[in-house]
Design a protein around this motif. Structure first.
Motif, short mmCIF file in Angstrom:
data_model
loop_
_atom_site.label_atom_id
_atom_site.label_comp_id
_atom_site.label_asym_id
_atom_site.label_seq_id
_atom_site.Cartn_x
_atom_site.Cartn_y
_atom_site.Cartn_z
N PHE A 125 47.80 -7.19 57.04
CA PHE A 125 48.29 -8.50 57.50
C PHE A 125 47.38 -9.64 57.06
CE2 PHE A 125 49.92 -5.45 60.66
CZ PHE A 125 51.27 -5.74 60.58
N ALA A 126 46.32 -9.31 56.32
CA ALA A 126 45.33 -10.33 55.94
C ALA A 126 45.82 -11.14 54.74
CB ALA A 126 44.00 -9.66 55.62
N SER A 127 46.88 -11.88 54.94
CA SER A 127 47.42 -12.75 53.89
C SER A 127 48.07 -13.95 54.55
CB SER A 127 48.44 -11.98 53.04
OG SER A 127 49.58 -11.68 53.80
N LYS A 128 48.43 -14.92 53.74
CA LYS A 128 49.04 -16.14 54.27
C LYS A 128 50.53 -15.96 54.57
CE LYS A 128 45.82 -19.27 51.94
NZ LYS A 128 45.67 -20.41 51.00
N SER A 129 51.11 -14.89 54.09
CA SER A 129 52.53 -14.66 54.35
C SER A 129 52.74 -14.22 55.79
CB SER A 129 53.08 -13.59 53.41
OG SER A 129 52.39 -12.37 53.58
N LYS A 130 53.93 -14.39 56.28
CA LYS A 130 54.24 -14.04 57.66
C LYS A 130 54.14 -12.53 57.87
CE LYS A 130 57.44 -17.90 58.38
NZ LYS A 130 58.84 -18.27 58.74
N LYS A 131 53.63 -12.14 59.04
CA LYS A 131 53.54 -10.71 59.35
C LYS A 131 54.92 -10.06 59.33
CE LYS A 131 49.41 -11.23 62.23
NZ LYS A 131 48.81 -11.04 63.57
N GLU A 132 55.92 -10.86 59.65
CA GLU A 132 57.28 -10.34 59.67
C GLU A 132 57.70 -9.84 58.29
OE1 GLU A 132 61.86 -11.87 60.56
OE2 GLU A 132 60.16 -13.23 60.78
N ASN A 133 57.17 -10.46 57.23
CA ASN A 133 57.55 -10.06 55.88
C ASN A 133 57.11 -8.63 55.58
OD1 ASN A 133 58.52 -12.62 55.62
ND2 ASN A 133 56.92 -13.36 54.25
N LEU A 134 55.88 -8.30 56.00
CA LEU A 134 55.39 -6.94 55.78
C LEU A 134 56.23 -5.94 56.57
CD1 LEU A 134 53.26 -4.89 54.75
CD2 LEU A 134 51.94 -5.39 56.81
N TYR A 135 56.51 -6.28 57.81
CA TYR A 135 57.28 -5.37 58.66
C TYR A 135 58.69 -5.17 58.10
CZ TYR A 135 59.24 -3.22 62.83
OH TYR A 135 59.85 -2.36 63.71
N GLN A 136 59.27 -6.26 57.59
CA GLN A 136 60.60 -6.18 57.00
C GLN A 136 60.61 -5.23 55.80
OE1 GLN A 136 63.31 -7.90 58.13
NE2 GLN A 136 64.77 -7.30 56.54
N GLY A 137 59.60 -5.36 54.94
CA GLY A 137 59.51 -4.48 53.78
C GLY A 137 59.25 -3.04 54.17
N PHE A 138 58.41 -2.86 55.19
CA PHE A 138 58.09 -1.51 55.67
C PHE A 138 59.35 -0.83 56.21
CE2 PHE A 138 56.55 1.35 59.09
CZ PHE A 138 55.76 2.19 58.33
N LEU A 139 60.12 -1.56 56.99
CA LEU A 139 61.34 -1.00 57.56
C LEU A 139 62.38 -0.72 56.48
CD1 LEU A 139 62.55 -0.12 60.20
CD2 LEU A 139 63.38 -2.43 60.58
N SER A 140 62.46 -1.60 55.49
CA SER A 140 63.38 -1.36 54.38
C SER A 140 63.01 -0.09 53.63
CB SER A 140 63.38 -2.56 53.42
OG SER A 140 63.93 -3.70 54.04
N GLY A 141 61.69 0.14 53.47
CA GLY A 141 61.24 1.35 52.80
C GLY A 141 61.62 2.60 53.57
N ILE A 142 61.53 2.53 54.89
CA ILE A 142 61.93 3.67 55.73
C ILE A 142 63.42 3.96 55.56
CG2 ILE A 142 62.25 4.44 58.11
CD1 ILE A 142 59.70 2.88 58.82
N LEU A 143 64.23 2.92 55.68
CA LEU A 143 65.68 3.11 55.61
C LEU A 143 66.14 3.52 54.22
CD1 LEU A 143 66.75 0.08 57.84
CD2 LEU A 143 66.73 2.50 58.46
N ALA A 144 65.34 3.22 53.21
CA ALA A 144 65.69 3.64 51.85
C ALA A 144 65.66 5.16 51.71
CB ALA A 144 64.73 3.01 50.84
N ASN A 145 65.00 5.84 52.65
CA ASN A 145 64.90 7.30 52.60
C ASN A 145 65.98 8.00 53.42
OD1 ASN A 145 62.35 8.15 51.07
ND2 ASN A 145 61.60 6.49 52.36
#
Length: 265
Positions: A220-240
């Motif tokens: 989470f150590a970036s200027k982007s929103k924490k939500e963005n990381l979580y969104q990508g993480f969840l998309s990766g899960i659902l891709a499986n």
């Protein structure tokens, strides 16, 4: 190991004649049947090959017993088990189907199996977790040997010997028996099913376990929103989830705004 060039097939290990000569030279001739059961069985094109690592270790260790007249202690040890890593294979946990698990059991039962194999596999392919790459890994790491080909182009595979059978049970089958993908046993499918069923508790518990295992505070150590990381993480899960879900959408327009994600069963 799947090459059909004659000039390469006999240089990978020891053939029967070479093994017999080595045993004769060190006074271990009568142990050839023992070596056949435990270290033989590999097939490289038309040649039957003994594992050279095992044969050399057997001779080096047991020649001392011949010299010291302590031959009663000679036995076929498992020299192979600690000579290879199964980490790449363990990466397939939770991705293999129940059909693959059945094939693994057939191998343990001494049967041959017919499977498609990616003989041009490279490490970039491993991230897709295809069954043909899994069996290709089993061949290239020495757990299986190829006996030939079927008319439809599949590979005829088996476990080569008793030593490898022992390693196979310990390193492969035991790791996949309890984690094979079958319906909702896949964590990604389980999470998707909990969303579809409105089961917030299961979704929260499963996602929490995955987040604790794979996400660090540094992510989470970036200027982007924490939500963005979580969104990508969840998309990766659902891709499986494979064919369990369909029409997956992420951040798509809906009504007066944008929904996080949507999918259908």
């Amino acid at each position: 190991v799947l090459d059909t060039q004659i000039q390469f097939s006999s240089i990978i290990g020891f053939n029967k004649q070479e093994t017999v000569k080595l045993l004769n030279d060190y006074g271990l001739t009568k142990y050839l049947p023992c070596l056949r059961n435990n270290y033989d069985g590999y097939k490289f094109f038309h040649d039957d090959i003994f594992c050279p690592w095992d044969v050399l270790n057997f001779v080096a260790k047991n020649y001392l017993h011949v010299q010291n007249r302590t031959e009663q202690y000679i036995r076929a040890e498992n020299f192979w088990n600690n000579s290879t890593s199964s980490n790449a294979l363990k990466g397939y946990v939770n991705y293999l189907s129940s059909n693959v698990n059945t094939q693994l059991q057939d191998l343990v039962d001494g049967k041959n199996i017919e499977v498609a194999v990616n003989d041009a596999m490279n490490y970039d392919d491993l991230r897709w977790h295809h069954p043909e790459d899994f069996f290709s890994l089993l061949i290239h790491t020495g757990y299986l040997t190829c006996l030939g080909f079927t008319p439809d182009g599949k590979y005829l595979l088996r476990i080569p010997n008793k030593e490898i059978l022992e390693c196979f049970k310990k390193n492969i089958q035991d790791n996949f028996d309890d984690t094979v993908v079958s319906g909702h046993e896949n964590k990604a499918v389980k999470i998707a099913a909990s969303f579809l069923n409105g089961d917030a508790e299961t979704a929260e518990n499963e996602l929490s376990l995955l987040l604790q295992s794979y996400i660090s505070i540094r992510d989470f150590a970036s200027k982007s929103k924490k939500e963005n990381l979580y969104q990508g993480f969840l998309s990766g899960i659902l891709a499986n989830c494979g064919s369990f879900i369909s029409e997956y959408r992420s951040n798509s327009e809906a009504g007066d705004g944008y929904l996080d994600f949507s999918f259908k069963e």
